[in-house]
Scaffold this motif. Structure first.
Motif, PDB file in Angstrom:
ATOM      1  N   ILE A  21       4.477  10.089   7.752  1.00 34.48           N
ATOM      2  CA  ILE A  21       3.211  10.271   8.461  1.00 34.48           C
ATOM      3  C   ILE A  21       2.078  10.497   7.466  1.00 34.48           C
ATOM      4  O   ILE A  21       0.982   9.938   7.611  1.00 34.48           O
ATOM      5  CB  ILE A  21       3.302  11.462   9.442  1.00 34.48           C
ATOM      6  CG1 ILE A  21       4.392  11.209  10.487  1.00 34.48           C
ATOM      7  CG2 ILE A  21       1.961  11.700  10.123  1.00 34.48           C
ATOM      8  CD1 ILE A  21       4.181   9.960  11.319  1.00 34.48           C
ATOM      9  N   TYR A  22       2.327  11.319   6.458  1.00 31.86           N
ATOM     10  CA  TYR A  22       1.293  11.591   5.453  1.00 31.86           C
ATOM     11  C   TYR A  22       0.919  10.326   4.683  1.00 31.86           C
ATOM     12  O   TYR A  22      -0.258  10.035   4.464  1.00 31.86           O
ATOM     13  CB  TYR A  22       1.783  12.671   4.484  1.00 31.86           C
ATOM     14  CG  TYR A  22       0.801  12.961   3.375  1.00 31.86           C
ATOM     15  CD1 TYR A  22      -0.445  13.519   3.667  1.00 31.86           C
ATOM     16  CD2 TYR A  22       1.106  12.680   2.047  1.00 31.86           C
ATOM     17  CE1 TYR A  22      -1.361  13.786   2.657  1.00 31.86           C
ATOM     18  CE2 TYR A  22       0.199  12.941   1.035  1.00 31.86           C
ATOM     19  CZ  TYR A  22      -1.028  13.498   1.344  1.00 31.86           C
ATOM     20  OH  TYR A  22      -1.933  13.749   0.339  1.00 31.86           O
ATOM     21  N   THR A  23       1.915   9.545   4.279  1.00 33.85           N
ATOM     22  CA  THR A  23       1.663   8.311   3.538  1.00 33.85           C
ATOM     23  C   THR A  23       0.877   7.318   4.377  1.00 33.85           C
ATOM     24  O   THR A  23      -0.050   6.654   3.883  1.00 33.85           O
ATOM     25  CB  THR A  23       2.989   7.679   3.076  1.00 33.85           C
ATOM     26  OG1 THR A  23       3.718   8.626   2.283  1.00 33.85           O
ATOM     27  CG2 THR A  23       2.737   6.426   2.237  1.00 33.85           C
ATOM     28  N   LEU A  24       1.230   7.195   5.654  1.00 38.01           N
ATOM     29  CA  LEU A  24       0.492   6.307   6.553  1.00 38.01           C
ATOM     30  C   LEU A  24      -0.958   6.765   6.711  1.00 38.01           C
ATOM     31  O   LEU A  24      -1.884   5.946   6.694  1.00 38.01           O
ATOM     32  CB  LEU A  24       1.173   6.262   7.918  1.00 38.01           C
ATOM     33  CG  LEU A  24       2.501   5.497   8.012  1.00 38.01           C
ATOM     34  CD1 LEU A  24       3.145   5.723   9.376  1.00 38.01           C
ATOM     35  CD2 LEU A  24       2.287   4.003   7.775  1.00 38.01           C
ATOM     36  N   ALA A  25      -1.144   8.076   6.854  1.00 38.81           N
ATOM     37  CA  ALA A  25      -2.493   8.616   7.024  1.00 38.81           C
ATOM     38  C   ALA A  25      -3.353   8.347   5.798  1.00 38.81           C
ATOM     39  O   ALA A  25      -4.514   7.938   5.904  1.00 38.81           O
ATOM     40  CB  ALA A  25      -2.425  10.120   7.304  1.00 38.81           C
ATOM     41  N   VAL A  26      -2.775   8.554   4.616  1.00 35.51           N
ATOM     42  CA  VAL A  26      -3.521   8.315   3.378  1.00 35.51           C
ATOM     43  C   VAL A  26      -3.801   6.826   3.190  1.00 35.51           C
ATOM     44  O   VAL A  26      -4.899   6.434   2.777  1.00 35.51           O
ATOM     45  CB  VAL A  26      -2.734   8.863   2.155  1.00 35.51           C
ATOM     46  CG1 VAL A  26      -3.383   8.421   0.849  1.00 35.51           C
ATOM     47  CG2 VAL A  26      -2.665  10.382   2.215  1.00 35.51           C
ATOM     48  N   GLY A  27      -2.832   5.981   3.525  1.00 35.14           N
ATOM     49  CA  GLY A  27      -3.034   4.537   3.408  1.00 35.14           C
ATOM     50  C   GLY A  27      -4.154   4.046   4.294  1.00 35.14           C
ATOM     51  O   GLY A  27      -4.984   3.229   3.892  1.00 35.14           O
ATOM     52  N   LEU A  28      -4.197   4.570   5.522  1.00 36.11           N
ATOM     53  CA  LEU A  28      -5.266   4.195   6.445  1.00 36.11           C
ATOM     54  C   LEU A  28      -6.612   4.731   5.993  1.00 36.11           C
ATOM     55  O   LEU A  28      -7.634   4.049   6.074  1.00 36.11           O
ATOM     56  CB  LEU A  28      -4.957   4.731   7.851  1.00 36.11           C
ATOM     57  CG  LEU A  28      -4.027   3.900   8.723  1.00 36.11           C
ATOM     58  CD1 LEU A  28      -3.661   4.678   9.984  1.00 36.11           C
ATOM     59  CD2 LEU A  28      -4.669   2.566   9.099  1.00 36.11           C
ATOM     60  N   GLY A  29      -6.613   5.957   5.498  1.00 37.37           N
ATOM     61  CA  GLY A  29      -7.864   6.591   5.140  1.00 37.37           C
ATOM     62  C   GLY A  29      -8.432   6.157   3.807  1.00 37.37           C
ATOM     63  O   GLY A  29      -9.645   5.993   3.662  1.00 37.37           O
ATOM     64  N   ARG A  30      -7.564   5.940   2.808  1.00 41.53           N
ATOM     65  CA  ARG A  30      -8.064   5.727   1.451  1.00 41.53           C
ATOM     66  C   ARG A  30      -7.561   4.460   0.766  1.00 41.53           C
ATOM     67  O   ARG A  30      -7.932   4.180  -0.369  1.00 41.53           O
ATOM     68  CB  ARG A  30      -7.730   6.946   0.588  1.00 41.53           C
ATOM     69  CG  ARG A  30      -8.274   8.252   1.164  1.00 41.53           C
ATOM     70  CD  ARG A  30      -8.214   9.377   0.177  1.00 41.53           C
ATOM     71  NE  ARG A  30      -8.660  10.620   0.781  1.00 41.53           N
ATOM     72  CZ  ARG A  30      -8.784  11.760   0.111  1.00 41.53           C
ATOM     73  NH1 ARG A  30      -8.489  11.807  -1.173  1.00 41.53           N
ATOM     74  NH2 ARG A  30      -9.193  12.851   0.720  1.00 41.53           N
ATOM     75  N   GLY A  31      -6.688   3.729   1.397  1.00 36.70           N
ATOM     76  CA  GLY A  31      -6.264   2.459   0.823  1.00 36.70           C
ATOM     77  C   GLY A  31      -4.915   2.493   0.138  1.00 36.70           C
ATOM     78  O   GLY A  31      -4.245   3.526   0.083  1.00 36.70           O
ATOM     79  N   PHE A  32      -4.515   1.343  -0.396  1.00 29.71           N
ATOM     80  CA  PHE A  32      -3.166   1.162  -0.927  1.00 29.71           C
ATOM     81  C   PHE A  32      -2.882   2.024  -2.158  1.00 29.71           C
ATOM     82  O   PHE A  32      -1.831   2.644  -2.269  1.00 29.71           O
ATOM     83  CB  PHE A  32      -2.934  -0.314  -1.254  1.00 29.71           C
ATOM     84  CG  PHE A  32      -1.558  -0.609  -1.797  1.00 29.71           C
ATOM     85  CD1 PHE A  32      -0.430  -0.292  -1.069  1.00 29.71           C
ATOM     86  CD2 PHE A  32      -1.405  -1.185  -3.053  1.00 29.71           C
ATOM     87  CE1 PHE A  32       0.843  -0.552  -1.570  1.00 29.71           C
ATOM     88  CE2 PHE A  32      -0.147  -1.448  -3.564  1.00 29.71           C
ATOM     89  CZ  PHE A  32       0.980  -1.126  -2.820  1.00 29.71           C
ATOM     90  N   LYS A  33      -3.831   2.073  -3.114  1.00 29.69           N
ATOM     91  CA  LYS A  33      -3.599   2.850  -4.337  1.00 29.69           C
ATOM     92  C   LYS A  33      -3.378   4.322  -4.008  1.00 29.69           C
ATOM     93  O   LYS A  33      -2.518   4.978  -4.593  1.00 29.69           O
ATOM     94  CB  LYS A  33      -4.773   2.690  -5.299  1.00 29.69           C
ATOM     95  CG  LYS A  33      -4.860   1.309  -5.946  1.00 29.69           C
ATOM     96  CD  LYS A  33      -6.006   1.243  -6.946  1.00 29.69           C
ATOM     97  CE  LYS A  33      -6.073  -0.121  -7.608  1.00 29.69           C
ATOM     98  NZ  LYS A  33      -7.196  -0.217  -8.582  1.00 29.69           N
TER      99      LYS A  33
END
Length: 202
Positions: A21-33
């Protein structure tokens, strides 16, 4: 290393948990890197649990109600904090083009803490890894270490995949603030639910 271990590990890693969930949230919010940084953090967070299970410290969590309760409530509190932070304008899912190394470091630290403060992860390793040690293993400790390393590599690869998926949907989300707001509330709700679930764990 058995195919059973690889398949079982893959299923466990794929199951949505706090790290996913955290990884998905960060990916959506800030991008792939940024999602790669989250994946690194979540993978690092496995290290203490793996070490604890290998040297037997996880048994303390199993036998000591106080030790388990302390770590459990710290973990639950942190998940509640994540729920609140996700809803903030510049929180976990902040859609921001600035991606400094400092922010990546914070993402890694948060991902690490999410797993470190989960006592159930140590108990999982204590119950999971020994099942796949060969009965005729010359050095069971070395084999346990190898199994833990493979599990960590698998976790990182799968989480990067989750992050890539989330990052691919980022452009769609950015152009639709209402959608982002709904997603934020959903992620915050999931973090809150996982925190409550951990707080009630026996």
């Amino acid at each position: 290393m058995s195919i059973e271990f690889l398949l079982t590990s893959l299923v466990v890693v794929l199951l949505p948990g706090t790290g996913v969930i955290y990884t998905l949230a960060v990916g959506l919010g800030r991008g792939f890197k940024a999602s790669i940084a989250a994946s690194i953090g979540c993978t690092f967070g496995i290290v203490p649990a793996a070490i604890a299970s290998i040297i037997g410290l996880a048994a303390l969590l199993h036998t000591s109600a106080l030790a388990f309760q302390v770590i459990k409530y710290l973990g639950a509190a942190y998940l509640f904090y994540m729920a609140w932070n996700t809803l903030k304008d510049r929180g976990t899912m902040d859609v921001n083009e600035e991606r400094s190394s400092k922010s990546f470091g914070k993402i890694i630290m948060t991902g690490t803490l999410i797993n470190v403060l989960n006592p159930k992860l140590s108990l999982f390793f204590l119950a999971f890894l020994p099942q796949f040690v060969s009965a005729n293993a010359a050095n069971p400790t070395v084999e346990l270490i190898n199994l833990a390393l493979v599990f960590m590599v698998m976790t990182f690869v799968v989480f990067v995949g989750y992050g890539a998926f989330a990052a691919a949907a980022r452009d769609y989300v950015i152009t639709r603030p209402a959608v982002l707001n709904v997603i934020k509330k959903c992620f915050a709700g999931v973090f809150g639910f996982l925190g409550a679930k951990l707080a009630l764990a026996e």
